[in-house]
Write a protein that holds these residues in place. Structure first.
Motif, mmCIF file in Angstrom:
data_model
loop_
_atom_site.group_PDB
_atom_site.id
_atom_site.type_symbol
_atom_site.label_atom_id
_atom_site.label_comp_id
_atom_site.label_asym_id
_atom_site.label_seq_id
_atom_site.Cartn_x
_atom_site.Cartn_y
_atom_site.Cartn_z
ATOM 1 N N LEU A 199 -10.551 -38.244 0.171
ATOM 2 C CA LEU A 199 -9.382 -37.927 0.993
ATOM 3 C C LEU A 199 -8.148 -38.354 0.223
ATOM 4 C CD1 LEU A 199 -8.848 -36.757 3.851
ATOM 5 C CD2 LEU A 199 -8.610 -39.122 4.643
ATOM 6 N N LEU A 243 -10.127 -36.990 8.740
ATOM 7 C CA LEU A 243 -10.882 -38.190 8.398
ATOM 8 C C LEU A 243 -12.287 -38.132 8.988
ATOM 9 C CD1 LEU A 243 -11.017 -41.041 7.176
ATOM 10 C CD2 LEU A 243 -10.059 -41.901 9.333
ATOM 11 N N GLU A 244 -12.398 -37.690 10.227
ATOM 12 C CA GLU A 244 -13.713 -37.550 10.853
ATOM 13 C C GLU A 244 -14.615 -36.622 10.038
ATOM 14 O OE1 GLU A 244 -12.376 -38.082 15.549
ATOM 15 O OE2 GLU A 244 -12.597 -36.101 14.650
ATOM 16 N N ILE A 275 -6.456 -44.587 9.482
ATOM 17 C CA ILE A 275 -7.549 -44.660 8.515
ATOM 18 C C ILE A 275 -8.215 -46.030 8.556
ATOM 19 C CG2 ILE A 275 -8.111 -44.662 6.048
ATOM 20 C CD1 ILE A 275 -5.961 -42.479 5.701
ATOM 21 N N VAL A 313 -4.131 -38.915 -0.104
ATOM 22 C CA VAL A 313 -3.000 -39.214 0.780
ATOM 23 C C VAL A 313 -1.732 -39.351 -0.071
ATOM 24 C CG1 VAL A 313 -2.064 -40.785 2.510
ATOM 25 C CG2 VAL A 313 -4.550 -40.449 2.347
ATOM 26 N N VAL A 371 -0.456 -42.930 9.643
ATOM 27 C CA VAL A 371 -1.616 -42.401 8.930
ATOM 28 C C VAL A 371 -2.472 -43.536 8.385
ATOM 29 C CG1 VAL A 371 -2.302 -41.163 6.845
ATOM 30 C CG2 VAL A 371 -0.570 -40.179 8.358
ATOM 31 N N ALA A 415 -10.175 -42.005 15.954
ATOM 32 C CA ALA A 415 -11.229 -41.230 15.288
ATOM 33 C C ALA A 415 -12.572 -41.560 15.925
ATOM 34 C CB ALA A 415 -11.243 -41.548 13.796
ATOM 35 N N GLN A 435 -2.930 -33.925 10.903
ATOM 36 C CA GLN A 435 -4.265 -33.541 10.453
ATOM 37 C C GLN A 435 -5.286 -34.655 10.702
ATOM 38 O OE1 GLN A 435 -2.929 -32.449 6.410
ATOM 39 N NE2 GLN A 435 -3.981 -30.506 6.746
ATOM 40 N N LEU A 436 -4.763 -35.851 10.867
ATOM 41 C CA LEU A 436 -5.629 -36.964 11.228
ATOM 42 C C LEU A 436 -5.665 -37.079 12.752
ATOM 43 C CD1 LEU A 436 -4.519 -39.656 8.638
ATOM 44 C CD2 LEU A 436 -6.581 -38.285 8.574
ATOM 45 N N PRO A 437 -6.746 -37.582 13.348
ATOM 46 C CA PRO A 437 -7.945 -38.115 12.700
ATOM 47 C C PRO A 437 -9.007 -37.063 12.368
ATOM 48 C CG PRO A 437 -8.093 -38.475 15.032
ATOM 49 C CD PRO A 437 -6.760 -37.819 14.804
ATOM 50 N N ARG A 438 -8.753 -35.780 12.708
ATOM 51 C CA ARG A 438 -9.781 -34.759 12.513
ATOM 52 C C ARG A 438 -10.242 -34.693 11.070
ATOM 53 N NH1 ARG A 438 -9.082 -30.069 10.404
ATOM 54 N NH2 ARG A 438 -6.823 -30.163 10.683
ATOM 55 N N VAL A 483 -4.205 -34.649 2.572
ATOM 56 C CA VAL A 483 -3.464 -34.713 3.828
ATOM 57 C C VAL A 483 -2.038 -34.221 3.569
ATOM 58 C CG1 VAL A 483 -2.656 -36.203 5.687
ATOM 59 C CG2 VAL A 483 -4.836 -36.694 4.562
#
Length: 575
Positions: free
Chosen positions: A157, A141-142, A9, A159, A5, A174, A136-139, A131
């Motif tokens: 965000l 974060l995008e 990022i 974490v 993760v 991402a 769930q990443l990278p969606r 998160v």
């Protein structure tokens, strides 16, 4: 190899061109700071206070027009970010805040340091999410980054501490498409606005920072309509220099020419501004407003025609429909009054002012200690600073003196907490600005109250050897509050500050400290500050009784000030 993760990022930040991440380390952030440590081109800037980190990141975003990034660890670390995040939100600049959180298994258990970040940041953020799974990443974060950039706001965000080292099963990078749509008002609105303006005799422009990318179009509009141009403080940066139409600012920090230009018009055109002070708008005038945000139209003053869209694109459509105004009397009257006021201000800024007859009379009333006039300090800094200097200013009297005596010519830039109105912003914003532009001069106009609030981050400046020049208007007061009390007829109370010698403090911290206590020392002190390599704190004892007369003083303000002075005199005799 699957990425964690934290790695997803930080790799995304690198792709976005983020060069600095500001924050204070903490256990929940350890995976993220380790990923930053091992990433080329992304540097961790450890601050002494998370508020300073958020201000610095916001400054970089405003200067670069790209994403700023800051981080705060679990609970109190993230709470400390809030003030700087609010400043970014009110300044409408994209900022991503990464907030640490307790281990995911402990969420909702009132665990040590646990804070509900999604609730905490609800008001300040255009996007906020926690998160709960690596996939769930990278969606996620995008989405956070797109919201921050497209809505020009803050995305948070969160974490949890146990997720940063977890690996993703879907290891796609991402993606951040760079699209900036340009919109303008429709043709019907353009024609309606043109008809209204063509029927006007005297037009005044009120120009804000939202028009900064439309300088050419705005100047063409002013020329075609023979219109004086009143600037908001944030519009100084793009419109003050080489502009034969501008007449300075209005409002409490403004001048009589700008106030008169507004009062004398029959039609007001607002361009990219949401100037909030309703009392300073003229009443009974026709108003055309152009703003990117439809929600701003008519918010401060009733408008006859509101055009939602990009200022430059809208003006390009509007200009061909406008008839030239041959009568320049309105413009010339405003400019003549502005030049007279400017000449008077230059006399006030003369370091020898108090040695002249009028100055001696004035100083007997308001400067018996013969402190430095803040006008003279601001003017001296203006003369010494480079043509590409970046200026920051603390909220309060430091901003008043900057607005009146510093000219944004050349490639100069300007930052301040001009929408939130926070204290303590100038120094951390200067920190972020200097990292953004290491080869440019960065000058902070610091109030003594503001600087002392976040004094610890002078250490951050020293650690990174940032050559910022911190100019302290040391009037031993919360000066703007003092002025507000006196205008309301109240005696000064609670505004006096028991300051240290800020130059000595700077020296103890490993910076260069210069202290100026007399007007005769001013020019030499300012020159030395700018000629000295590295960071400098220039501590100047300025007159605490200096009065900044607004552009349109009222009888009520005058009576209030007189009554306050009587009360203060009686109180001093009682003491």
């Amino acid at each position: 190899m699957a990425r964690t993760v934290a790695r997803v990022i930080v790799d995304a930040l690198q792709e976005l061109g983020v060069r600095h991440v500001f924050g204070v380390v903490g256990d929940a952030l350890n995976p993220l700071t380790e990923a930053i440590r091992t990433t080329e081109g992304v540097d961790w800037i450890g601050c002494r206070h998370e508020e300073a980190a958020a201000f610095a990141a916001g400054a970089q975003s405003q200067l670069s027009g790209t994403l700023g990034v800051c981080m705060g660890t679990v609970g109190p670390g993230s709470v400390h970010l809030l003030n700087g995040l609010y400043d970014a939100a009110k300044s409408r600049t994209p900022l991503l805040a990464i907030a640490g959180q307790v281990p995911s298994a402990e969420l909702g258990s009132d665990y040590f340091q646990e804070v509900d970040n999604d609730l905490l940041f609800r008001d300040v953020a255009v996007f906020r999410a926690t998160v709960t799974s690596p996939d769930q990443l990278p969606r996620m974060l995008e989405t956070a980054v797109r919201c921050a950039i497209s809505e020009r706001g803050v995305a948070v965000l969160t974490v949890p501490g146990d997720l940063g080292d977890r690996e993703l099963t879907d290891d796609r990078p991402a993606r951040f498409p760079r699209v900036r749509p340009v919109t303008r008002a429709d043709d019907a609105g353009i024609r309606e606005a043109a008809d209204l303006v063509n029927a006007a005799d005297r037009v005044t422009l009120l120009v804000g920072r939202g028009a900064r990318d439309a300088r050419g179009e705005v100047l063409e509009l002013a020329e075609r309509l023979s219109a004086p141009m009143v600037l908001t403080l944030k519009a100084k940066e793009g419109f003050e220099a080489d502009n034969p139409y501008q007449v300075g600012q209005t409002g409490l920090i403004g001048n009589p020419a700008a106030a008169a230009a507004l009062d004398a018009c029959d039609t007001l055109i607002m361009l990219g501004t949401d100037f909030p002070y309703r009392d300073w708008y003229p009443t009974g005038r026709k108003v055309v407003q152009i703003d990117l945000l439809e929600r701003n139209l008519g918010r401060r003053v009733p408008v006859d025609v509101g055009l939602a869209g990009d200022t430059a694109a809208t003006l390009r459509a509007l200009l061909p429909h406008l008839r030239p105004t041959a009568d320049r009397a309105h413009l010339e009257a405003a400019r003549e009054r502005f030049e007279q006021w400017t000449a008077g201000q230059r006399r006030l800024a003369d370091p020898e002012h108090d040695h002249h007859l009028l100055g001696r009379l004035r100083s007997a009333l308001d400067n018996r200690a013969h402190d430095v006039r803040p006008e003279a300090l601001a003017a001296a800094v203006n003369d010494c600073a480079s043509d590409d200097a970046v200026f920051t200013s603390d909220t309060g009297m430091a901003t008043v003196w900057l607005s009146r005596f510093v000219t944004m010519h050349g490639r100069r830039r300007l930052l301040g907490s001009y929408n939130l109105g926070s204290m303590a912003n100038a120094m951390p914003q200067a920190l972020g600005a200097q990292l953004w532009a290491p080869d440019r001069q960065v000058v902070a106009f610091c109030g003594d109250g503001g600087l002392s609030m976040l004094l610890g981050d002078l250490m951050t400046i020293r650690t990174h050897r940032l050559p910022v020049k911190l100019v302290v208007f040391d009037n031993r007061r919360l000066g703007m509050v003092k002025l507000e009390q006196e205008q309301a007829g109240l005696p000064e109370f609670g505004t006096e500050l028991d300051n240290p010698d800020f130059a000595a403090v700077a020296t103890a911290l490993g910076l260069t400290g210069i202290r100026v206590t007399r007007p005769s020392e001013l020019l030499d002190g300012v020159r030395r500050a700018f000629e000295t390599p590295g960071p400098v704190v220039l501590d100047v004892l300025t007159n605490p009784r200096e009065l900044a007369v607004p552009g349109k003083p009222t009888v009520e303000q005058g009576w209030g000030f007189a009554i306050a002075k009587v009360k203060e005199t009686l109180r001093s005799h009682d003491g």
